[in-house]
Design an enzyme around this catalytic site. Structure first.
Site, PDB file in Angstrom:
ATOM      1  N   GLY A   1      17.890   1.976 -27.635  1.00 55.77           N
ATOM      2  CA  GLY A   1      16.127   2.092 -27.750  1.00 55.77           C
ATOM      3  C   GLY A   1      15.460   2.394 -26.094  1.00 55.77           C
ATOM      4  O   GLY A   1      16.519   2.749 -25.617  1.00 55.77           O
TER       5      GLY A   1
ATOM      6  N   GLN B   1       9.276  -0.114 -20.359  1.00 56.33           N
ATOM      7  CA  GLN B   1      10.448   0.181 -19.636  1.00 56.33           C
ATOM      8  C   GLN B   1       9.651   1.461 -19.099  1.00 56.33           C
ATOM      9  O   GLN B   1      10.309   1.864 -17.876  1.00 56.33           O
ATOM     10  CB  GLN B   1      11.212   0.361 -20.237  1.00 56.33           C
ATOM     11  CG  GLN B   1      11.853  -0.916 -20.863  1.00 56.33           C
ATOM     12  CD  GLN B   1      13.555  -0.121 -21.832  1.00 56.33           C
ATOM     13  OE1 GLN B   1      13.317  -0.181 -22.900  1.00 56.33           O
ATOM     14  NE2 GLN B   1      14.533  -0.308 -20.956  1.00 56.33           N
TER      15      GLN B   1
ATOM     16  N   CYS C   1      20.856  -2.849 -21.378  1.00 53.70           N
ATOM     17  CA  CYS C   1      19.068  -2.463 -21.208  1.00 53.70           C
ATOM     18  C   CYS C   1      19.422  -1.579 -19.843  1.00 53.70           C
ATOM     19  O   CYS C   1      19.888  -1.720 -19.267  1.00 53.70           O
ATOM     20  CB  CYS C   1      17.983  -3.282 -20.793  1.00 53.70           C
ATOM     21  SG  CYS C   1      16.512  -3.539 -20.952  1.00 53.70           S
ATOM     22  N   LEU C   2      18.822  -0.242 -20.502  1.00 49.68           N
ATOM     23  CA  LEU C   2      18.036   0.880 -19.059  1.00 49.68           C
ATOM     24  C   LEU C   2      17.398   0.327 -18.079  1.00 49.68           C
ATOM     25  O   LEU C   2      17.380   0.897 -16.924  1.00 49.68           O
ATOM     26  CB  LEU C   2      17.453   1.410 -19.612  1.00 49.68           C
ATOM     27  CG  LEU C   2      18.600   2.444 -21.197  1.00 49.68           C
ATOM     28  CD1 LEU C   2      17.232   3.619 -22.036  1.00 49.68           C
ATOM     29  CD2 LEU C   2      19.668   3.061 -21.104  1.00 49.68           C
TER      30      LEU C   2
ATOM     31  N   HIS D   1      15.867  -6.322 -29.683  1.00 48.67           N
ATOM     32  CA  HIS D   1      15.653  -5.569 -28.225  1.00 48.67           C
ATOM     33  C   HIS D   1      14.371  -5.633 -27.520  1.00 48.67           C
ATOM     34  O   HIS D   1      14.262  -5.681 -26.585  1.00 48.67           O
ATOM     35  CB  HIS D   1      17.022  -5.427 -27.760  1.00 48.67           C
ATOM     36  CG  HIS D   1      17.066  -4.539 -26.493  1.00 48.67           C
ATOM     37  ND1 HIS D   1      18.460  -5.301 -25.670  1.00 48.67           N
ATOM     38  CD2 HIS D   1      16.468  -4.153 -26.249  1.00 48.67           C
ATOM     39  CE1 HIS D   1      17.867  -4.590 -24.685  1.00 48.67           C
ATOM     40  NE2 HIS D   1      17.415  -4.308 -24.549  1.00 48.67           N
ATOM     41  N   GLU D   2      14.503  -3.837 -28.580  1.00 51.16           N
ATOM     42  CA  GLU D   2      13.444  -3.557 -28.101  1.00 51.16           C
ATOM     43  C   GLU D   2      11.633  -4.310 -28.006  1.00 51.16           C
ATOM     44  O   GLU D   2      11.079  -3.749 -27.499  1.00 51.16           O
ATOM     45  CB  GLU D   2      13.302  -2.441 -29.077  1.00 51.16           C
ATOM     46  CG  GLU D   2      14.589  -1.081 -28.280  1.00 51.16           C
ATOM     47  CD  GLU D   2      14.718  -1.069 -27.179  1.00 51.16           C
ATOM     48  OE1 GLU D   2      14.241  -0.874 -26.349  1.00 51.16           O
ATOM     49  OE2 GLU D   2      16.032  -1.019 -27.239  1.00 51.16           O
TER      50      GLU D   2
ATOM     51  N   HIS E   1      10.633  -6.328 -25.088  1.00 51.56           N
ATOM     52  CA  HIS E   1      10.257  -5.560 -23.957  1.00 51.56           C
ATOM     53  C   HIS E   1       8.484  -5.391 -24.106  1.00 51.56           C
ATOM     54  O   HIS E   1       7.552  -5.681 -23.013  1.00 51.56           O
ATOM     55  CB  HIS E   1      10.165  -4.279 -24.153  1.00 51.56           C
ATOM     56  CG  HIS E   1      11.511  -4.294 -22.805  1.00 51.56           C
ATOM     57  ND1 HIS E   1      12.376  -4.043 -21.875  1.00 51.56           N
ATOM     58  CD2 HIS E   1      13.236  -3.471 -23.839  1.00 51.56           C
ATOM     59  CE1 HIS E   1      13.636  -4.023 -21.672  1.00 51.56           C
ATOM     60  NE2 HIS E   1      14.171  -3.294 -23.046  1.00 51.56           N
TER      61      HIS E   1
HETATM   62 NI    NI Z   1      16.702  -2.232 -23.103  1.00 45.70          NI
END
Ligand code: NI
Length: 171
Positions: free
Chosen positions: A39, A44, A93-94, A135-136, A139
């Site tokens: 995701g 981000q 996480c990216l 999680h998303e 953010h």
């Molecule tokens: Ni993340």
């Protein structure tokens, strides 16, 4: 991690079905897929809007043993836990490359919001799907998963933690 744009409360989307919004969504999917993410949230990529994308129609090389999550664009999301049951599992996480940690999440949630055309989304989900959404959406309120890790003995470099089963696939 460390970029102040990841710590903001994102702004709600006010205008749906605009060229700008569709372009953003396309860019987010491209970014997510290029790094095999489960995701991605707009903050981000430096965009201060309540937009998240997640899911994949095919098994994800980063999470090969995980159930499929429908490909979704979710705007202005609201998450409500269903029951009090929690579940702990590994997350990466990216925006926190190379690391992963065990994170508690609600096992079951209801989430509501809108798609890019302004049509409502309302789902009850559990397990990995619920985890990805939590999680998303974190953010969008300036939270990264390490802020939710309870036991720092279960936080570390992916390639060290999972070397024996070769799961290390972060970028
Ligand atoms: Ni993340």
């Amino acid at each position: 991690m460390g970029d102040p744009r990841l710590l903001r409360i994102a702004q709600p989307v006010q205008r749906f079905d605009t060229d700008e919004l569709h372009l953003l969504v396309r860019d987010m999917f491209e970014t997510m897929r290029s790094v095999n993410g489960a995701g991605l949230a707009a903050p981000q990529i430096g965009v201060d809007l309540q937009v998240v994308v997640f899911g994949s129609g095919n098994p994800n090389p980063r999470y090969p043993d995980r159930p499929l999550v429908p490909t979704t664009v979710l705007l202005n999301p609201v998450i409500t836990p269903v029951g009090a049951e929690e579940d702990e599992d590994w997350e990466g996480c990216l925006s926190v490359p190379g690391l992963c940690g065990k994170v508690p999440r609600w096992l079951r949630i209801r989430y509501t919001g809108f798609d890019p055309y302004g049509d409502p989304i309302d789902r009850m989900v559990e397990g990995f799907h619920a985890r990805v959404v939590q999680h998303e959406c974190d953010h969008l309120v300036g939270k990264l998963y390490p802020m939710r890790v309870r036991d720092f003995a279960q936080f570390g470099y992916t390639e060290v933690l999972f070397q024996e089963i070769g799961v290390a696939q972060d970028r």
